[in-house]
Design a protein around this motif. Structure first.
Motif, PDB file in Angstrom:
ATOM      1  N   TYR A  24      77.919  51.399  36.149  1.00 64.32           N
ATOM      2  CA  TYR A  24      77.218  51.967  37.296  1.00 64.32           C
ATOM      3  C   TYR A  24      76.587  50.928  38.217  1.00 64.32           C
ATOM      4  N   GLY A  25      76.578  49.665  37.799  1.00 66.47           N
ATOM      5  CA  GLY A  25      75.980  48.628  38.627  1.00 66.47           C
ATOM      6  C   GLY A  25      76.877  48.193  39.774  1.00 66.47           C
ATOM      7  N   PHE A  26      76.355  47.284  40.589  1.00 65.27           N
ATOM      8  CA  PHE A  26      77.113  46.759  41.733  1.00 65.27           C
ATOM      9  C   PHE A  26      77.647  47.882  42.626  1.00 65.27           C
ATOM     10  N   HIS A  27      76.771  48.853  42.913  1.00 63.02           N
ATOM     11  CA  HIS A  27      77.136  49.996  43.764  1.00 63.02           C
ATOM     12  C   HIS A  27      78.261  50.821  43.140  1.00 63.02           C
ATOM     13  N   GLY A  31      83.849  52.163  39.145  1.00 62.32           N
ATOM     14  CA  GLY A  31      84.360  53.502  39.419  1.00 62.32           C
ATOM     15  C   GLY A  31      85.129  53.574  40.724  1.00 62.32           C
ATOM     16  N   ILE A  32      84.612  52.888  41.756  1.00 62.34           N
ATOM     17  CA  ILE A  32      85.305  52.878  43.049  1.00 62.34           C
ATOM     18  C   ILE A  32      86.660  52.194  42.930  1.00 62.34           C
ATOM     19  N   GLY A  37      92.267  52.303  43.206  1.00 64.06           N
ATOM     20  CA  GLY A  37      93.323  51.415  42.738  1.00 64.06           C
ATOM     21  C   GLY A  37      93.192  49.987  43.240  1.00 64.06           C
ATOM     22  N   ASN A  38      91.960  49.520  43.396  1.00 67.51           N
ATOM     23  CA  ASN A  38      91.720  48.158  43.886  1.00 67.51           C
ATOM     24  C   ASN A  38      92.219  47.137  42.864  1.00 67.51           C
TER      25      ASN A  38
END
Length: 216
Positions: A24-27, A31-32, A37-38
């Protein structure tokens, strides 16, 4: 291997905290990255595996993993320099082969698609992300330098001045790292881990471009 180097000495509560920060860290970057698919998430895992290989004194595996990451994140090729720390000539030969492979990879790309390759270079060179969108040393130096010039009333300053200052700063960091390695000559596991952490720190402070939405 990963548990030995990353989780050694952590109790259960600390490990739970680390997992929560990663999730959940680093914004919420993990999860993003998974959602869109980064490639950064995949590249980050491969790079950390490469670091473990270097700590385990497995230069061929380390070089292979760094080359794999550098296929889509070119600047990570800088970590190949860790092979030069070892006094083993085999590691030096692997460094030379890996560097040649990286150059050949780009040469083949240019020869196969010269127009696309040139457009890629143009896009990289004209990236205009500054300020909060690019929390790196180059935009920080650029903002501080030209801000000071504006405050002093110096309006006819060469546009590339900040880049020169950043280049001198980056060279200073690299030279400092080289001198440190030559004086300490890390051989033990703890010394190699300390050098790796310093190398990652040096990489982070001289990199000219960062993204504001991720940790990689």
């Amino acid at each position: 291997m990963i548990t030995r180097f990353l989780w050694q000495g952590m109790d259960r509560n600390v490990r739970i905290f680390v997992l929560l920060v990663l999730a959940y860290g680093f914004h919420g970057a993990v999860g993003i990255d998974l959602t869109v698919g980064n490639i950064n998430l995949t590249g980050g895992v491969i790079l950390w595996l490469a670091f473990v290989a270097w700590l385990e004194r497995r230069p061929a595996l380390f070089a292979t993993l760094v080359l794999l990451v550098a296929c889509f994140k070119n600047v990570e090729i800088l970590f190949l320099a860790l092979l030069l720390v070892d006094r083993d000539r085999k590691a030096h030969r692997i460094f030379a082969v890996a560097l040649f492979t990286f150059i050949a990879y780009h040469t083949l790309g240019y020869m196969s698609y010269p127009e696309l390759y040139h457009s890629w270079l143009t896009a990289v060179g004209t990236n205009a992300e500054w300020g909060a969108l690019n929390p790196a040393s180059l935009p920080a130096i650029d903002g501080a330098f030209f801000g000071a010039c504006h405050a002093l009333g110096w309006h006819n300053v060469w546009a590339g001045s900040a880049v020169v200052i950043w280049a001198l700063f980056a060279m200073g960091v690299v030279v400092g790292m080289v001198l440190l390695v030559r004086r300490t000559a890390p051989t033990g596991a703890s010394e190699r881990l300390a050098l790796l952490i310093l190398s990652i720190f040096a990489y982070a402070i001289i990199l000219p471009r960062f993204k504001d939405y991720s940790y990689t």
